[in-house]
Write a protein that holds these residues in place. Structure first.
Motif, mmCIF file in Angstrom:
data_model
loop_
_atom_site.group_PDB
_atom_site.id
_atom_site.type_symbol
_atom_site.label_atom_id
_atom_site.label_comp_id
_atom_site.label_asym_id
_atom_site.label_seq_id
_atom_site.Cartn_x
_atom_site.Cartn_y
_atom_site.Cartn_z
ATOM 1 N N GLY A 1 -0.065 8.422 2.793
ATOM 2 C CA GLY A 1 1.161 8.120 3.591
ATOM 3 C C GLY A 1 1.158 7.684 5.198
ATOM 4 N N ALA A 2 0.042 7.611 4.838
ATOM 5 C CA ALA A 2 0.142 6.806 6.937
ATOM 6 C C ALA A 2 0.119 5.399 6.890
ATOM 7 N N ILE A 3 -0.281 4.701 4.867
ATOM 8 C CA ILE A 3 0.126 3.651 4.993
ATOM 9 C C ILE A 3 1.813 3.191 5.191
ATOM 10 N N VAL A 4 2.475 4.262 4.826
ATOM 11 C CA VAL A 4 3.825 4.104 4.109
ATOM 12 C C VAL A 4 4.602 4.093 5.861
ATOM 13 N N TYR A 5 3.960 5.142 6.393
ATOM 14 C CA TYR A 5 5.007 5.117 7.015
ATOM 15 C C TYR A 5 4.187 4.293 8.887
ATOM 16 N N ALA A 6 3.856 3.347 8.579
ATOM 17 C CA ALA A 6 3.016 2.850 9.296
ATOM 18 C C ALA A 6 3.757 1.063 8.468
ATOM 19 N N LYS B 1 1.775 0.705 -9.353
ATOM 20 C CA LYS B 1 0.639 0.780 -9.658
ATOM 21 C C LYS B 1 -0.261 -0.489 -10.065
ATOM 22 N N LEU B 2 -1.260 -1.286 -9.276
ATOM 23 C CA LEU B 2 -1.214 -2.671 -9.934
ATOM 24 C C LEU B 2 -1.958 -1.805 -11.072
ATOM 25 N N SER C 1 -5.570 -0.695 -8.937
ATOM 26 C CA SER C 1 -5.651 0.886 -9.101
ATOM 27 C C SER C 1 -6.024 2.548 -9.480
ATOM 28 N N GLN C 2 -7.408 1.742 -10.304
ATOM 29 C CA GLN C 2 -8.029 2.241 -10.877
ATOM 30 C C GLN C 2 -9.550 2.888 -9.827
ATOM 31 N N ILE C 3 -9.617 1.803 -9.126
ATOM 32 C CA ILE C 3 -10.544 2.246 -8.076
ATOM 33 C C ILE C 3 -10.614 3.640 -7.371
ATOM 34 N N PRO C 4 -11.641 4.559 -8.048
ATOM 35 C CA PRO C 4 -12.094 5.983 -6.804
ATOM 36 C C PRO C 4 -11.064 6.053 -5.299
ATOM 37 N N VAL C 5 -9.739 6.678 -5.573
ATOM 38 C CA VAL C 5 -9.897 6.869 -3.871
ATOM 39 C C VAL C 5 -9.292 5.985 -3.717
ATOM 40 N N LEU C 6 -9.577 5.165 -3.091
ATOM 41 C CA LEU C 6 -9.433 3.783 -2.258
ATOM 42 C C LEU C 6 -8.162 2.694 -3.846
ATOM 43 N N ILE D 1 -4.886 5.170 -2.713
ATOM 44 C CA ILE D 1 -4.285 5.000 -1.155
ATOM 45 C C ILE D 1 -4.200 3.784 -1.530
ATOM 46 N N PHE D 2 -4.809 2.459 -2.016
ATOM 47 C CA PHE D 2 -3.835 1.050 -1.357
ATOM 48 C C PHE D 2 -3.273 0.073 -1.989
#
Length: 308
Positions: A10-15, A123-124, A128-133, A136-137
């Motif tokens: 959410g921080a990335i979307v807001y940013a 979802k790339l 997009s399958q990388i855990p956590v990162l 997020i990204f």
């Protein structure tokens, strides 16, 4: 872990919703023009894109309308500040009032009307399958992915190219460029229009990506945050990105704290990113900062070639 992923995603979307405006204003101020009307232009971008989405049901056409809106407002602002050499502070405030008022007026017809069209999550593959990162990204919308490229390209352009050198000279000493045969007025027109187009995209982020509706004043001060971030970042896109992410994190943190501390008034949580903006702006100016500043020397100073 789900809370952490939600918070940072959410921080990335807001940013990103303020970074388009911040980078646009960075280029504008690097060219020596200060635009205080960021919030009004964002609102115009938000409402024009949403109106186009409602009536055309075509996201590409809606985005083109957003760009044209920003370009038109940029052309008007450039005419006032570059050609007529009007006071940039006054023109900026006029743009703010004009954009805020006009967006509310023309948006009445689509207030509460669902466009059923937005920049959805993409979802790339693999990433997009990388855990956590990955969550997020790489599970974001197209406007977020575009910003992953815009920041490094903008930084490279400003600091590593011949055109970037001219841009920095334009904001420091336009008379030198003029004496070298460069068209100072055309260059300023170009950067002001480009800056306003980027600001307009920030508005579209709010109405066509972060949400899927229109309401008057829905940018809720994001334009002012973007404006403050430019000074906070010393007109550097990389530092601006870090600042935007910080404010995005604070905003999302406030939203999540409402779940765990419901007894605290929601207005307090809503104030957090703006309080952080004020503090950051104070720290980026005044006695807290070194005497040397990265502020363009010719910022907000009309250029008159007859006075050379």
């Amino acid at each position: 872990m789900d809370l952490i992923i939600s918070l940072f995603s959410g921080a990335i979307v807001y940013a990103v919703s303020v970074m388009y405006a911040g980078i646009g204003e960075t280029f504008t101020e690097r060219a020596g023009i200060m635009n205080l009307g960021v919030e009004g232009i964002m609102l115009m971008g938000a409402v024009s894109g949403y109106i186009a989405a409602v009536h055309t049901q075509n996201l590409f056409l809606s985005f083109l309308v957003v760009l044209l809106t920003g370009a038109l407002l940029g052309l008007v602002f450039a005419f006032l500040t570059v050609t007529l050499q009007s006071d940039q502070t006054v023109c900026g405030m006029a743009m703010l009032v004009f954009g805020t008022g006009l967006s509310g007026f023309i948006g009445k017809g689509v207030a509460g009307v669902a466009a059923n069209l937005k920049f959805g999550t993409i979802k790339l593959p693999l990433l997009s399958q990388i855990p956590v990162l990955g969550e997020i990204f790489f599970q974001q919308n197209l406007l977020v992915y575009a910003m992953y490229f815009i920041v490094p390209i903008s930084t490279f352009y400003i600091y590593k190219t011949r055109y970037g050198l001219k841009l920095r000279a334009l904001g420091e000493n336009p008379a030198v460029l003029d004496a070298a045969g460069e068209n100072v007025f055309a260059m300023r027109y170009g950067y002001v229009i480009f800056g306003c187009m980027m600001i307009s995209i920030s508005g579209a982020c709010v109405s066509l990506a972060n949400t899927n509706f229109w309401s008057s004043g829905m940018t809720a001060g994001k334009g002012w945050i973007a404006f403050a971030l430019v000074a906070f970042s010393s007109w550097n896109p990389v530092i601006l990105t870090a600042g935007a992410l910080l404010f995005g994190f604070i905003s999302c943190l406030g939203s999540n704290l409402q779940i765990y501390l419901p007894q605290v008034p929601t207005e307090i949580y809503s104030m957090l990113p703006y309080i952080a903006t004020v503090v950051a702006f104070i720290l980026s100016t005044g006695n807290f900062r070194k005497k040397h500043t990265a502020e363009p020397a010719a910022l907000a100073k009309p250029y008159d070639r007859e006075s050379r």
